[in-house]
Design a protein around this motif. Structure first.
Motif, PDB file in Angstrom:
ATOM      1  N   VAL A 191       0.843  -1.206   0.000  1.00  0.00           N
ATOM      2  CA  VAL A 191       0.000   0.000   0.000  1.00  0.00           C
ATOM      3  C   VAL A 191       0.873   1.250   0.000  1.00  0.00           C
ATOM      4  N   ASP A 192       1.869   1.275   0.879  1.00  0.00           N
ATOM      5  CA  ASP A 192       2.751   2.444   0.969  1.00  0.00           C
ATOM      6  C   ASP A 192       3.511   2.669  -0.330  1.00  0.00           C
ATOM      7  N   ALA A 193       3.933   1.574  -0.977  1.00  0.00           N
ATOM      8  CA  ALA A 193       4.658   1.697  -2.240  1.00  0.00           C
ATOM      9  C   ALA A 193       3.750   2.262  -3.325  1.00  0.00           C
ATOM     10  N   ASN A 194       2.494   1.834  -3.345  1.00  0.00           N
ATOM     11  CA  ASN A 194       1.543   2.362  -4.322  1.00  0.00           C
ATOM     12  C   ASN A 194       1.281   3.844  -4.100  1.00  0.00           C
ATOM     13  N   VAL A 195       1.145   4.244  -2.840  1.00  0.00           N
ATOM     14  CA  VAL A 195       0.928   5.664  -2.523  1.00  0.00           C
ATOM     15  C   VAL A 195       2.147   6.483  -2.930  1.00  0.00           C
TER      16      VAL A 195
END
Length: 202
Positions: free
Chosen positions: A132-136
């Motif tokens: 999730v953090d990588a996508n954000v």
């Protein structure tokens, strides 16, 4: 002693993914993995410390195989930053993830197994949160419309659309799927949620 042949290990983990998708977590045994990988009985037990180790590595391998290739990333980097582009990116994402059917079904099995295995739950929680953090972070660096909350809402909405497609594929047609992706982007990503491009003032 756990062996270190990376190519053989990857083949065994890929075999574990296929077993998970077909037989479920209860069917994932070293013997089943050996049979799926077409290797001598006892091979998998030489590469993984225990069944939990195999489950954990299977989950990590699915995420590894779901990553976009270099050509896809390059196309994303050069595309314009319109809502239409955003919609096409999301359609590509849904199609790419759904095309790895056994991998996604294996992940669903792992999530269910994680409700009974605290260590697996801990590992999966960290891995999904990192994803999730990588996508954000990718989104914020790209200059696309939408804020971090919009990205997270799209992840939640599109993940369930993928689940629907893979488990009950006749619920929505392919055309309906594309329409739903476009509607999700339109309704979740407000026009005024513009992420400034790097180096560009607000």
């Amino acid at each position: 002693m756990v062996r270190r042949n990376d190519q053989r290990r990857a083949a065994l983990v890929d075999a574990a993914i296929e077993v998970l998708a077909r037989e479920g977590a209860r069917g994932l045994t070293f013997r089943a993995v050996d049979a799926e990988a077409a290797v001598p009985v006892g091979t998998a037990s030489n590469y993984f410390a225990n069944r939990d180790d195999l489950l954990t590595q299977a989950g990590a391998r699915v995420y590894e195989r779901l990553q976009p290739d270099a050509a896809t990333l390059a196309r994303h980097e050069t595309a314009d930053r319109s809502r239409d582009t955003y919609t096409e990116l999301m359609r590509e994402l849904v199609g790419r993830v759904a095309s790895f059917r056994t991998g996604y079904l294996a992940l669903l099995e792992l999530r269910l197994e994680a409700t009974r295995r605290p260590e697996l739950r801990k590992v999966l929680t960290a891995r999904v949160r990192a994803d999730v953090d990588a996508n954000v972070a990718f989104h914020e660096a790209s200059g696309l419309l939408g804020d971090a909350t919009a990205v997270k809402l799209l992840i939640l909405a599109l993940n369930w659309l993928i689940v629907e497609q893979l488990t009950l594929p006749d619920v929505f047609t392919e055309a309906e799927r594309d329409q739903l992706v476009a509607a999700a982007v339109e309704r979740i990503v407000a026009a005024d949620q513009v992420t400034p491009e790097p180096g560009r003032p607000d």
